[in-house]
Motif scaffolding. Structure first.
Motif, PDB file in Angstrom:
ATOM      1  N   ARG A 164      37.789  41.697  12.174  1.00 48.81           N
ATOM      2  CA  ARG A 164      37.880  41.275  13.582  1.00 48.81           C
ATOM      3  C   ARG A 164      37.719  39.765  13.709  1.00 48.81           C
ATOM      4  NH1 ARG A 164      34.710  45.900  14.407  1.00 48.81           N
ATOM      5  NH2 ARG A 164      32.820  44.620  14.517  1.00 48.81           N
ATOM      6  N   ASN A 165      36.719  39.230  13.011  1.00 51.56           N
ATOM      7  CA  ASN A 165      36.495  37.781  13.060  1.00 51.56           C
ATOM      8  C   ASN A 165      37.704  37.012  12.523  1.00 51.56           C
ATOM      9  OD1 ASN A 165      33.923  38.277  14.009  1.00 51.56           O
ATOM     10  ND2 ASN A 165      32.913  37.941  12.043  1.00 51.56           N
ATOM     11  N   ALA A 166      38.293  37.541  11.460  1.00 48.83           N
ATOM     12  CA  ALA A 166      39.458  36.890  10.859  1.00 48.83           C
ATOM     13  C   ALA A 166      40.606  36.833  11.855  1.00 48.83           C
ATOM     14  CB  ALA A 166      39.880  37.638   9.596  1.00 48.83           C
ATOM     15  N   ASN A 167      40.855  37.941  12.517  1.00 46.27           N
ATOM     16  CA  ASN A 167      41.931  37.994  13.506  1.00 46.27           C
ATOM     17  C   ASN A 167      41.686  37.008  14.646  1.00 46.27           C
ATOM     18  OD1 ASN A 167      42.513  39.500  16.402  1.00 46.27           O
ATOM     19  ND2 ASN A 167      44.283  39.485  15.027  1.00 46.27           N
ATOM     20  N   GLU A 168      40.467  36.987  15.157  1.00 44.45           N
ATOM     21  CA  GLU A 168      40.142  36.086  16.266  1.00 44.45           C
ATOM     22  C   GLU A 168      40.305  34.630  15.858  1.00 44.45           C
ATOM     23  OE1 GLU A 168      36.217  37.163  17.429  1.00 44.45           O
ATOM     24  OE2 GLU A 168      36.807  39.153  18.170  1.00 44.45           O
ATOM     25  N   PHE A 169      39.888  34.300  14.643  1.00 40.50           N
ATOM     26  CA  PHE A 169      39.987  32.919  14.169  1.00 40.50           C
ATOM     27  C   PHE A 169      41.443  32.478  14.049  1.00 40.50           C
ATOM     28  CE2 PHE A 169      40.449  29.803  10.760  1.00 40.50           C
ATOM     29  CZ  PHE A 169      39.532  28.829  11.151  1.00 40.50           C
ATOM     30  N   VAL A 170      42.255  33.307  13.415  1.00 37.57           N
ATOM     31  CA  VAL A 170      43.647  32.928  13.167  1.00 37.57           C
ATOM     32  C   VAL A 170      44.446  32.861  14.471  1.00 37.57           C
ATOM     33  CG1 VAL A 170      45.811  33.741  12.148  1.00 37.57           C
ATOM     34  CG2 VAL A 170      43.741  33.693  10.780  1.00 37.57           C
ATOM     35  N   THR A 171      44.285  33.851  15.317  1.00 37.97           N
ATOM     36  CA  THR A 171      45.085  33.867  16.544  1.00 37.97           C
ATOM     37  C   THR A 171      44.676  32.760  17.508  1.00 37.97           C
ATOM     38  OG1 THR A 171      43.595  35.558  17.482  1.00 37.97           O
ATOM     39  CG2 THR A 171      45.613  36.329  16.418  1.00 37.97           C
ATOM     40  N   SER A 172      43.464  32.265  17.381  1.00 36.45           N
ATOM     41  CA  SER A 172      43.013  31.207  18.287  1.00 36.45           C
ATOM     42  C   SER A 172      43.256  29.799  17.749  1.00 36.45           C
ATOM     43  CB  SER A 172      41.518  31.366  18.594  1.00 36.45           C
ATOM     44  OG  SER A 172      40.734  31.175  17.427  1.00 36.45           O
ATOM     45  N   SER A 173      43.551  29.681  16.444  1.00 34.33           N
ATOM     46  CA  SER A 173      43.637  28.316  15.898  1.00 34.33           C
ATOM     47  C   SER A 173      44.602  28.132  14.740  1.00 34.33           C
ATOM     48  CB  SER A 173      42.244  27.872  15.426  1.00 34.33           C
ATOM     49  OG  SER A 173      41.793  28.689  14.345  1.00 34.33           O
ATOM     50  N   SER A 174      45.286  29.172  14.272  1.00 33.20           N
ATOM     51  CA  SER A 174      46.005  29.014  13.015  1.00 33.20           C
ATOM     52  C   SER A 174      47.357  29.726  12.973  1.00 33.20           C
ATOM     53  CB  SER A 174      45.131  29.505  11.851  1.00 33.20           C
ATOM     54  OG  SER A 174      45.596  29.001  10.626  1.00 33.20           O
ATOM     55  N   THR A 175      48.079  29.713  14.106  1.00 32.30           N
ATOM     56  CA  THR A 175      49.436  30.250  14.109  1.00 32.30           C
ATOM     57  C   THR A 175      50.422  29.101  13.909  1.00 32.30           C
ATOM     58  OG1 THR A 175      49.746  29.974  16.487  1.00 32.30           O
ATOM     59  CG2 THR A 175      48.726  32.042  15.742  1.00 32.30           C
ATOM     60  N   TRP A 176      51.675  29.444  13.710  1.00 35.12           N
ATOM     61  CA  TRP A 176      52.705  28.408  13.575  1.00 35.12           C
ATOM     62  C   TRP A 176      52.777  27.545  14.841  1.00 35.12           C
ATOM     63  CZ3 TRP A 176      53.899  27.573   8.864  1.00 35.12           C
ATOM     64  CH2 TRP A 176      54.081  28.604   7.944  1.00 35.12           C
ATOM     65  N   LEU A 177      52.558  28.154  15.993  1.00 35.64           N
ATOM     66  CA  LEU A 177      52.602  27.387  17.240  1.00 35.64           C
ATOM     67  C   LEU A 177      51.493  26.348  17.274  1.00 35.64           C
ATOM     68  CD1 LEU A 177      53.940  26.899  19.954  1.00 35.64           C
ATOM     69  CD2 LEU A 177      52.489  28.700  20.927  1.00 35.64           C
ATOM     70  N   HIS A 178      50.315  26.694  16.783  1.00 34.03           N
ATOM     71  CA  HIS A 178      49.222  25.711  16.709  1.00 34.03           C
ATOM     72  C   HIS A 178      49.625  24.537  15.812  1.00 34.03           C
ATOM     73  CE1 HIS A 178      46.652  29.231  17.945  1.00 34.03           C
ATOM     74  NE2 HIS A 178      46.200  28.293  18.751  1.00 34.03           N
ATOM     75  N   GLU A 179      50.280  24.841  14.686  1.00 34.39           N
ATOM     76  CA  GLU A 179      50.678  23.772  13.767  1.00 34.39           C
ATOM     77  C   GLU A 179      51.759  22.883  14.381  1.00 34.39           C
ATOM     78  OE1 GLU A 179      48.993  23.024  11.040  1.00 34.39           O
ATOM     79  OE2 GLU A 179      47.701  24.676  11.662  1.00 34.39           O
ATOM     80  N   LEU A 180      52.696  23.489  15.100  1.00 36.18           N
ATOM     81  CA  LEU A 180      53.726  22.692  15.776  1.00 36.18           C
ATOM     82  C   LEU A 180      53.101  21.737  16.782  1.00 36.18           C
ATOM     83  CD1 LEU A 180      56.682  22.010  16.448  1.00 36.18           C
ATOM     84  CD2 LEU A 180      56.631  23.891  18.110  1.00 36.18           C
ATOM     85  N   LYS A 181      52.133  22.213  17.548  1.00 37.85           N
ATOM     86  CA  LYS A 181      51.480  21.355  18.543  1.00 37.85           C
ATOM     87  C   LYS A 181      50.700  20.225  17.875  1.00 37.85           C
ATOM     88  CE  LYS A 181      51.210  24.811  22.235  1.00 37.85           C
ATOM     89  NZ  LYS A 181      50.323  25.647  23.083  1.00 37.85           N
ATOM     90  N   LYS A 182      50.134  20.488  16.703  1.00 34.32           N
ATOM     91  CA  LYS A 182      49.468  19.428  15.945  1.00 34.32           C
ATOM     92  C   LYS A 182      50.462  18.334  15.550  1.00 34.32           C
ATOM     93  CE  LYS A 182      47.005  20.606  12.383  1.00 34.32           C
ATOM     94  NZ  LYS A 182      46.479  21.378  11.227  1.00 34.32           N
ATOM     95  N   VAL A 183      51.625  18.743  15.113  1.00 32.94           N
ATOM     96  CA  VAL A 183      52.661  17.790  14.715  1.00 32.94           C
ATOM     97  C   VAL A 183      53.111  16.957  15.914  1.00 32.94           C
ATOM     98  CG1 VAL A 183      55.099  17.648  14.043  1.00 32.94           C
ATOM     99  CG2 VAL A 183      53.503  19.001  12.675  1.00 32.94           C
ATOM    100  N   ILE A 184      53.344  17.614  17.035  1.00 33.95           N
ATOM    101  CA  ILE A 184      53.779  16.903  18.241  1.00 33.95           C
ATOM    102  C   ILE A 184      52.720  15.887  18.668  1.00 33.95           C
ATOM    103  CG2 ILE A 184      54.299  17.164  20.703  1.00 33.95           C
ATOM    104  CD1 ILE A 184      55.499  19.936  19.969  1.00 33.95           C
ATOM    105  N   ALA A 185      51.451  16.296  18.638  1.00 33.62           N
ATOM    106  CA  ALA A 185      50.354  15.400  19.033  1.00 33.62           C
ATOM    107  C   ALA A 185      50.258  14.211  18.085  1.00 33.62           C
ATOM    108  CB  ALA A 185      49.038  16.169  19.058  1.00 33.62           C
ATOM    109  N   LYS A 186      50.446  14.451  16.784  1.00 28.26           N
ATOM    110  CA  LYS A 186      50.375  13.372  15.795  1.00 28.26           C
ATOM    111  C   LYS A 186      51.526  12.383  15.998  1.00 28.26           C
ATOM    112  CE  LYS A 186      48.840  11.462  11.915  1.00 28.26           C
ATOM    113  NZ  LYS A 186      47.551  10.726  11.852  1.00 28.26           N
ATOM    114  N   LEU A 187      52.716  12.888  16.255  1.00 26.12           N
ATOM    115  CA  LEU A 187      53.858  12.016  16.501  1.00 26.12           C
ATOM    116  C   LEU A 187      53.629  11.145  17.739  1.00 26.12           C
ATOM    117  CD1 LEU A 187      56.798  14.494  15.794  1.00 26.12           C
ATOM    118  CD2 LEU A 187      56.323  12.403  14.505  1.00 26.12           C
ATOM    119  N   GLU A 188      53.082  11.763  18.792  1.00 26.08           N
ATOM    120  CA  GLU A 188      52.806  11.018  20.016  1.00 26.08           C
ATOM    121  C   GLU A 188      51.738   9.954  19.781  1.00 26.08           C
ATOM    122  OE1 GLU A 188      51.812  14.070  22.795  1.00 26.08           O
ATOM    123  OE2 GLU A 188      53.919  14.557  23.255  1.00 26.08           O
TER     124      GLU A 188
END
Length: 411
Positions: A383-407
């Motif tokens: 359960r903890n693993a699922n909560e951690f990944v879905t809240s911080s470690s999906t492909w969408l989270h990584e895309l937003k990190k890239v966009i923020a870094k570029l900005e």
């Protein structure tokens, strides 16, 4: 108003990277995230243009994985010359004009970013991004010459030249170089990439494919594993995974827990060796080899697991970001992973995953014993693993990190 889109480029054809399907899954993950964020995305290869859901079935063609331990077509030719020949053929395989540069529905959309998988020879990403005046992002699992040398691939003389004049030159012209681990990031900086243009972006997961509670009773019945405690692994059978350690640890586990089964999903050069080891230990009735499966079927197999494994022969030189770990976690599975690379920095022992010393059969056995004996803890870990990944470690989270870094880099 034109739809916004992202080009995700894979600098080989749609039949490439057999046995390394994680590269296609990565492309599909980033493209799917871009579709969520912008509304559209296109994946371009040297021979076609596709959507994320199509690429999950790549590579196209035969599903047979070549056993790289065998001598091959020209057994008399030294391996170093085979490597040189492969490099030459790879370079020559690139077209003058890529499919995504031609007319198609993707031309009617406003491109916001060009993302390209780094390879020994670059694709058209930089040229396209420059023409469209949009950011160009390279994604790096490991610089090709450097990573191959870790696997024992020798490129005397021309390897250094390729790394300096082809790879490094390609990397340095990107607006951002996202890479899977800190070790890879440091290598990129050593190759001349400016530090502020680097970002650690580990392999992630699509939580629409991997999620808890998936109904797989049909598959459990087919595999005859109902009412069993299932220990599972997915991936490519390669020596650096150290699957012999997994089998040896399972032998001891099964003696104490006869209701356990081990499922090893995948194919690769080491599979025959592991199958022989299983027969030698007389475990063939409780160790299952379903074979290589299309990625679209992998979530069902993971859903069958009670305990999921990431394995490694050694922690030395572990620069990888195993995609399977976040897939297991998103599916709500209790996962055991090697104490190696960036993994201890990314996850908390006993809260999201359990760690074991890579290659240590006894330590892996003790971790398995703990999860088999303490079912409430096992369930809580999942359960903890699922909560951690879905809240911080999906492909969408990584895309937003890239966009923020570029900005941030443009300020």
């Amino acid at each position: 108003m034109q739809k916004k889109t992202v080009y995700v480029l894979m600098p080989r054809n749609s039949r490439a990277w057999r046995g390394a399907e994680a590269l296609w899954v990565t492309a599909a993950g980033w493209a799917g995230a871009a579709e969520q964020h912008y509304g559209s995305s296109w994946i371009g290869t040297s021979d076609t243009v596709a959507k994320a859901e199509d690429v999950l079935h790549y590579p196209l063609g035969s599903t047979t994985v070549v056993n790289t331990d065998k001598k091959g077509k020209y057994p008399w030719l030294p391996m170093v010359f085979k490597t040189l020949l492969k490099d030459i053929l790879l370079k020559r395989s690139q077209p003058k004009e890529w499919a995504i540069e031609k007319d198609g529905p993707w031309k009617d959309e406003t491109v916001k970013m060009v993302w390209e998988q780094h390879d020994l020879f670059p694709g058209p990403g930089y040229k396209i991004a420059k023409k469209l005046k949009v950011p160009f992002v390279l994604y790096v699992h490991g610089p090709a010459v450097w990573e191959a040398s870790k696997w024992g691939v020798k490129r005397p003389v021309w390897g250094n030249w390729l790394e300096k004049n082809i790879e490094a030159a390609s990397l340095k012209r990107a607006d951002l170089v996202a890479c899977v681990t800190e070790e890879v990031r440091q290598k990129l900086i050593d190759m001349g990439v400016q530090e502020h243009k680097t970002l650690v972006s580990p392999m992630s997961v699509d939580n629409k494919l991997f999620y808890p509670g998936k109904d797989v009773q049909h598959l459990k019945k087919e595999l005859k594993i109902e009412h069993k405690t299932v220990i599972g692994w997915t991936g490519s059978f390669r020596s650096f995974h150290g699957l012999d350690t997994v089998v040896k640890a399972f032998l001891k586990i099964h003696k104490n827990h006869p209701d356990t089964v081990l499922i090893l999903v995948g194919d690769g050069s080491e599979k025959e060796h592991i199958e022989r080891l299983v027969h030698k230990m007389e475990l063939q009735h409780v160790v299952l080899f379903p074979g290589r499966k299309p990625f679209a079927e992998i979530p069902d197999y993971v859903a069958c697991f009670d305990i999921a494994l990431v394995s490694a022969k050694t922690a030395e030189g572990f620069h990888y970001s195993p995609i399977k770990l976040r897939e297991y976690m998103a599916a709500g599975k209790a996962a055991i992973a090697p104490l190696a690379g960036d993994l201890p920095l990314q996850f908390t022992e006993g809260e999201q995953v359990l760690f074991y010393e890579a290659g240590n059969e006894e330590h892996l056995e003790s971790r398995l014993q703990l999860l088999i004996n303490d079912v409430p803890f096992r369930n809580a870990l999942g359960r903890n693993a699922n909560e951690f990944v879905t809240s911080s470690s999906t492909w969408l989270h990584e895309l937003k990190k890239v966009i923020a870094k570029l900005e941030a880099n443009t300020l």
